[in-house]
Design a protein around this motif. Structure first.
Motif, PDB file in Angstrom:
ATOM      1  N   GLY A  15       0.922  -1.340  -0.111  1.00 17.08           N
ATOM      2  CA  GLY A  15      -0.121   0.192  -0.246  1.00 17.08           C
ATOM      3  C   GLY A  15       0.859   1.316  -0.009  1.00 17.08           C
ATOM      4  O   GLY A  15       0.626   2.280  -0.666  1.00 17.08           O
ATOM      5  N   GLY A  16       1.778   1.316   0.770  1.00 20.30           N
ATOM      6  CA  GLY A  16       2.920   2.459   0.844  1.00 20.30           C
ATOM      7  C   GLY A  16       3.543   2.533  -0.528  1.00 20.30           C
ATOM      8  O   GLY A  16       3.579   3.812  -1.184  1.00 20.30           O
ATOM      9  N   PHE A  21       3.756   5.602  -5.779  1.00 24.96           N
ATOM     10  CA  PHE A  21       3.689   5.892  -7.183  1.00 24.96           C
ATOM     11  C   PHE A  21       2.464   6.814  -7.619  1.00 24.96           C
ATOM     12  O   PHE A  21       2.675   7.573  -8.467  1.00 24.96           O
ATOM     13  CB  PHE A  21       3.616   4.435  -7.698  1.00 24.96           C
ATOM     14  N   GLY A  22       1.578   6.529  -6.845  1.00 22.10           N
ATOM     15  CA  GLY A  22       0.403   7.447  -7.272  1.00 22.10           C
ATOM     16  C   GLY A  22       0.410   8.767  -6.918  1.00 22.10           C
ATOM     17  O   GLY A  22       0.220   9.871  -7.657  1.00 22.10           O
ATOM     18  N   LEU A  23       1.158   9.231  -5.614  1.00 20.19           N
ATOM     19  CA  LEU A  23       1.611  10.585  -5.406  1.00 20.19           C
ATOM     20  C   LEU A  23       2.668  11.155  -6.401  1.00 20.19           C
ATOM     21  O   LEU A  23       2.508  12.349  -6.832  1.00 20.19           O
ATOM     22  CB  LEU A  23       1.999  10.751  -3.997  1.00 20.19           C
ATOM     23  N   ASN A  24       3.508  10.383  -6.847  1.00 19.69           N
ATOM     24  CA  ASN A  24       4.481  10.854  -7.721  1.00 19.69           C
ATOM     25  C   ASN A  24       3.936  11.045  -9.170  1.00 19.69           C
ATOM     26  O   ASN A  24       4.074  12.064  -9.900  1.00 19.69           O
ATOM     27  CB  ASN A  24       5.648   9.937  -8.025  1.00 19.69           C
ATOM     28  N   ALA A  25       2.792  10.098  -9.744  1.00 23.82           N
ATOM     29  CA  ALA A  25       2.177  10.466 -10.697  1.00 23.82           C
ATOM     30  C   ALA A  25       1.338  11.618 -10.768  1.00 23.82           C
ATOM     31  O   ALA A  25       1.268  12.285 -11.889  1.00 23.82           O
ATOM     32  CB  ALA A  25       1.168   9.263 -11.031  1.00 23.82           C
ATOM     33  N   TYR A  41      -8.060  13.295 -11.842  1.00 23.66           N
ATOM     34  CA  TYR A  41      -6.665  12.729 -12.168  1.00 23.66           C
ATOM     35  C   TYR A  41      -7.227  11.527 -13.215  1.00 23.66           C
ATOM     36  O   TYR A  41      -8.496  11.330 -13.316  1.00 23.66           O
ATOM     37  CB  TYR A  41      -6.115  12.117 -10.955  1.00 23.66           C
ATOM     38  N   THR A  42      -6.084  11.006 -13.948  1.00 21.49           N
ATOM     39  CA  THR A  42      -6.515  10.027 -14.904  1.00 21.49           C
ATOM     40  C   THR A  42      -6.753   8.886 -14.163  1.00 21.49           C
ATOM     41  O   THR A  42      -6.584   8.723 -13.006  1.00 21.49           O
ATOM     42  CB  THR A  42      -5.381   9.737 -15.799  1.00 21.49           C
ATOM     43  N   MET A  46      -5.562   7.245 -10.173  1.00 18.15           N
ATOM     44  CA  MET A  46      -6.472   6.944  -9.213  1.00 18.15           C
ATOM     45  C   MET A  46      -6.582   5.564  -8.711  1.00 18.15           C
ATOM     46  O   MET A  46      -6.630   5.393  -7.543  1.00 18.15           O
ATOM     47  CB  MET A  46      -7.841   7.307  -9.740  1.00 18.15           C
ATOM     48  N   TYR A  47      -6.292   4.662  -9.760  1.00 17.92           N
ATOM     49  CA  TYR A  47      -6.246   3.416  -9.390  1.00 17.92           C
ATOM     50  C   TYR A  47      -4.867   3.058  -8.186  1.00 17.92           C
ATOM     51  O   TYR A  47      -4.814   2.312  -7.131  1.00 17.92           O
ATOM     52  CB  TYR A  47      -5.947   2.232 -10.373  1.00 17.92           C
ATOM     53  N   TYR A  48      -3.742   3.760  -8.601  1.00 15.06           N
ATOM     54  CA  TYR A  48      -2.501   3.842  -7.691  1.00 15.06           C
ATOM     55  C   TYR A  48      -3.002   4.364  -6.154  1.00 15.06           C
ATOM     56  O   TYR A  48      -2.608   3.716  -5.244  1.00 15.06           O
ATOM     57  CB  TYR A  48      -1.402   4.449  -8.120  1.00 15.06           C
TER      58      TYR A  48
END
Length: 66
Positions: A15-16, A21-25, A41-42, A46-48
């Motif tokens: 999860g971390g 990765f989601g926050l970087n994206a 967001y794409t 959002m999945y990340y």
């Protein structure tokens, strides 16, 4: 260690990583442009973010549950 605790640790770490990765994206130039135009967001980002949050919460629950 019990199997439940090991799975909890794995899910918490996963999860971390997904949330990272989601926050970087969200800071990528094309992502910022897409968010500015559409207001969201794409789907992949959002999945990340959602997957990371859900995985971390489930992992934490498994770790703290007796």
């Amino acid at each position: 260690m019990k199997t439940k605790k090991i799975i909890g640790i794995i899910l918490l770490v996963l999860g971390g990583v997904l949330a990272f990765f989601g926050l970087n994206a969200t800071e990528a130039p094309m992502e910022e442009l897409s968010e500015a135009v559409t207001g969201r967001y794409t789907d992949q980002t959002m999945y990340y973010l959602v997957g990371g949050a859900v995985s971390a919460v489930v992992g934490l629950v498994l770790l703290l549950k007796k």
